[in-house]
Scaffold this motif. Structure first.
Motif, PDB file in Angstrom:
ATOM      1  N   ARG A 197       0.735  -1.348   0.146  1.00 29.34           N
ATOM      2  CA  ARG A 197      -0.162   0.011  -0.160  1.00 29.34           C
ATOM      3  C   ARG A 197       0.998   1.406  -0.048  1.00 29.34           C
ATOM      4  O   ARG A 197       2.048   1.202   0.451  1.00 29.34           O
ATOM      5  CB  ARG A 197      -0.937  -0.099   1.261  1.00 29.34           C
ATOM      6  CG  ARG A 197      -0.098  -0.006   2.610  1.00 29.34           C
ATOM      7  CD  ARG A 197      -1.105  -0.056   3.691  1.00 29.34           C
ATOM      8  NE  ARG A 197      -0.267  -0.469   4.865  1.00 29.34           N
ATOM      9  CZ  ARG A 197      -0.665  -0.094   6.054  1.00 29.34           C
ATOM     10  NH1 ARG A 197      -2.126   0.140   6.264  1.00 29.34           N
ATOM     11  NH2 ARG A 197       0.079  -0.220   7.146  1.00 29.34           N
ATOM     12  N   SER A 198       0.282   2.323  -0.423  1.00 32.40           N
ATOM     13  CA  SER A 198       0.880   3.633  -0.186  1.00 32.40           C
ATOM     14  C   SER A 198       0.349   4.373   0.925  1.00 32.40           C
ATOM     15  O   SER A 198      -0.763   4.064   1.229  1.00 32.40           O
ATOM     16  CB  SER A 198       0.763   4.260  -1.600  1.00 32.40           C
ATOM     17  OG  SER A 198      -0.690   4.642  -1.906  1.00 32.40           O
ATOM     18  N   LEU A 199       1.250   5.070   1.649  1.00 29.52           N
ATOM     19  CA  LEU A 199       0.804   5.865   2.475  1.00 29.52           C
ATOM     20  C   LEU A 199       1.103   7.280   2.573  1.00 29.52           C
ATOM     21  O   LEU A 199       2.071   7.595   1.882  1.00 29.52           O
ATOM     22  CB  LEU A 199       1.289   5.311   3.992  1.00 29.52           C
ATOM     23  CG  LEU A 199       0.615   3.926   4.467  1.00 29.52           C
ATOM     24  CD1 LEU A 199       1.388   3.700   5.576  1.00 29.52           C
ATOM     25  CD2 LEU A 199      -0.917   4.212   4.657  1.00 29.52           C
ATOM     26  N   ARG A 200       0.453   8.231   3.183  1.00 28.91           N
ATOM     27  CA  ARG A 200       0.727   9.577   3.272  1.00 28.91           C
ATOM     28  C   ARG A 200       1.769  10.044   4.331  1.00 28.91           C
ATOM     29  O   ARG A 200       1.849   9.043   5.389  1.00 28.91           O
ATOM     30  CB  ARG A 200      -0.645  10.622   3.542  1.00 28.91           C
ATOM     31  CG  ARG A 200      -1.395  10.538   2.042  1.00 28.91           C
ATOM     32  CD  ARG A 200      -2.377  11.328   2.027  1.00 28.91           C
ATOM     33  NE  ARG A 200      -2.320  12.648   2.143  1.00 28.91           N
ATOM     34  CZ  ARG A 200      -3.397  13.526   1.928  1.00 28.91           C
ATOM     35  NH1 ARG A 200      -4.317  13.239   2.044  1.00 28.91           N
ATOM     36  NH2 ARG A 200      -2.915  14.904   2.160  1.00 28.91           N
ATOM     37  N   THR A 254       5.490  10.290  -4.660  1.00 30.87           N
ATOM     38  CA  THR A 254       4.370  10.776  -5.490  1.00 30.87           C
ATOM     39  C   THR A 254       3.864  11.878  -5.126  1.00 30.87           C
ATOM     40  O   THR A 254       3.100  11.798  -3.861  1.00 30.87           O
ATOM     41  CB  THR A 254       3.428   9.471  -6.159  1.00 30.87           C
ATOM     42  OG1 THR A 254       4.160   8.454  -6.382  1.00 30.87           O
ATOM     43  CG2 THR A 254       2.773  10.148  -7.199  1.00 30.87           C
ATOM     44  N   VAL A 255       3.940  13.173  -5.851  1.00 25.81           N
ATOM     45  CA  VAL A 255       3.335  14.272  -5.530  1.00 25.81           C
ATOM     46  C   VAL A 255       2.300  14.461  -6.424  1.00 25.81           C
ATOM     47  O   VAL A 255       2.449  14.430  -7.481  1.00 25.81           O
ATOM     48  CB  VAL A 255       4.497  15.545  -5.571  1.00 25.81           C
ATOM     49  CG1 VAL A 255       3.783  16.833  -5.203  1.00 25.81           C
ATOM     50  CG2 VAL A 255       5.503  15.321  -4.755  1.00 25.81           C
ATOM     51  N   HIS A 256       1.014  14.658  -6.117  1.00 25.52           N
ATOM     52  CA  HIS A 256      -0.323  14.753  -6.609  1.00 25.52           C
ATOM     53  C   HIS A 256      -0.690  16.381  -6.760  1.00 25.52           C
ATOM     54  O   HIS A 256      -0.522  17.258  -5.647  1.00 25.52           O
ATOM     55  CB  HIS A 256      -1.258  14.029  -6.026  1.00 25.52           C
ATOM     56  CG  HIS A 256      -1.124  12.482  -5.825  1.00 25.52           C
ATOM     57  ND1 HIS A 256      -1.254  11.442  -6.811  1.00 25.52           N
ATOM     58  CD2 HIS A 256      -0.698  11.851  -4.816  1.00 25.52           C
ATOM     59  CE1 HIS A 256      -1.205  10.394  -6.147  1.00 25.52           C
ATOM     60  NE2 HIS A 256      -0.782  10.496  -5.264  1.00 25.52           N
ATOM     61  N   PRO A 257      -0.841  16.835  -8.146  1.00 28.46           N
ATOM     62  CA  PRO A 257      -1.063  18.260  -8.213  1.00 28.46           C
ATOM     63  C   PRO A 257      -2.491  18.740  -7.803  1.00 28.46           C
ATOM     64  O   PRO A 257      -3.106  18.935  -8.763  1.00 28.46           O
ATOM     65  CB  PRO A 257      -0.920  18.473  -9.820  1.00 28.46           C
ATOM     66  CG  PRO A 257      -1.213  16.931 -10.250  1.00 28.46           C
ATOM     67  CD  PRO A 257      -0.744  15.907  -9.245  1.00 28.46           C
ATOM     68  N   VAL A 273       1.191  14.107  -1.085  1.00 23.39           N
ATOM     69  CA  VAL A 273       2.307  13.244  -1.295  1.00 23.39           C
ATOM     70  C   VAL A 273       1.969  11.927  -0.907  1.00 23.39           C
ATOM     71  O   VAL A 273       1.817  11.619   0.406  1.00 23.39           O
ATOM     72  CB  VAL A 273       3.502  13.990  -0.711  1.00 23.39           C
ATOM     73  CG1 VAL A 273       4.641  12.975  -0.772  1.00 23.39           C
ATOM     74  CG2 VAL A 273       3.579  15.239  -1.210  1.00 23.39           C
ATOM     75  N   ASP A 274       2.176  10.862  -1.544  1.00 23.40           N
ATOM     76  CA  ASP A 274       2.069   9.283  -1.402  1.00 23.40           C
ATOM     77  C   ASP A 274       3.537   8.664  -1.308  1.00 23.40           C
ATOM     78  O   ASP A 274       4.200   9.260  -2.210  1.00 23.40           O
ATOM     79  CB  ASP A 274       1.135   8.827  -1.962  1.00 23.40           C
ATOM     80  CG  ASP A 274      -0.127   9.209  -1.890  1.00 23.40           C
ATOM     81  OD1 ASP A 274      -0.540   9.472  -0.797  1.00 23.40           O
ATOM     82  OD2 ASP A 274      -1.011   9.195  -3.095  1.00 23.40           O
ATOM     83  N   TYR A 275       3.672   7.820  -0.296  1.00 25.34           N
ATOM     84  CA  TYR A 275       4.890   6.910  -0.227  1.00 25.34           C
ATOM     85  C   TYR A 275       4.366   5.540  -0.674  1.00 25.34           C
ATOM     86  O   TYR A 275       3.602   5.198  -0.068  1.00 25.34           O
ATOM     87  CB  TYR A 275       5.652   7.107   1.093  1.00 25.34           C
ATOM     88  CG  TYR A 275       6.298   8.496   1.124  1.00 25.34           C
ATOM     89  CD1 TYR A 275       7.438   8.755   0.585  1.00 25.34           C
ATOM     90  CD2 TYR A 275       5.386   9.585   1.860  1.00 25.34           C
ATOM     91  CE1 TYR A 275       7.932  10.216   0.708  1.00 25.34           C
ATOM     92  CE2 TYR A 275       5.895  10.788   2.043  1.00 25.34           C
ATOM     93  CZ  TYR A 275       7.036  11.093   1.524  1.00 25.34           C
ATOM     94  OH  TYR A 275       7.669  12.596   1.723  1.00 25.34           O
TER      95      TYR A 275
END
Length: 144
Positions: free
Chosen positions: A53-56, A88-91, A97-99
């Motif tokens: 999973r990705s987390l903030r 990953t930076v979402h605009p 930002v997710d990791y």
């Protein structure tokens, strides 16, 4: 350079007589540095939390008891630099930002899981060994 050592600064194999003590003396060898990074407690926890999973950032920070914001930032940057974590930076507003683990990070997670499994299987033996050690050292200190 030692005979049999590859010239690549990122590759430490190739010596005829492998010796664990060479981690610090072979020219360009980064094994010790990498092990220090991935085996520290914060990196291990981050890698474990990012499994599948990705987390903030704040989700990670709230999940890891005792970690400061600065230490989490440093840990994530180091893991990203080593290619183990993807940022990953979402605009969007506010910025998000997710990791997540990279494919390389996933392979490390499997190794960490094996270490956790070993620890769980042997925790009672370790507890008994610790208790025995503490009894011996307490007795020897009293006798001194």
């Amino acid at each position: 350079m030692e005979e049999g050592t590859l010239k690549s600064p990122r590759h430490c194999s190739g010596t005829e007589d492998y010796n664990i003590l060479q981690w610090d003396v072979r020219e360009g060898c980064e094994v010790r540095q990498i092990l220090d990074r991935v085996a520290d407690k914060w990196s291990l926890l981050v890698i474990a939390l990012l499994e599948n999973r990705s987390l903030r950032f704040n989700q990670l920070r709230h999940s890891i008891e005792g970690i400061s914001q600065r230490m989490l930032t440093v840990t994530l940057r180091q893991l990203e630099r080593d290619g183990l974590v993807r940022r990953t930076v979402h605009p969007v507003v506010p910025p998000r930002v997710d990791y997540e683990l990279t494919p390389l990070g996933v392979t490390l997670h499997d190794t960490i899981q094996a270490l956790v499994d070993w620890t769980e299987q042997h925790q009672e033996e370790i507890a008994m060994a610790r208790a025995e050690y503490d009894r011996r050292t307490e007795f020897s200190e009293e006798a001194s």
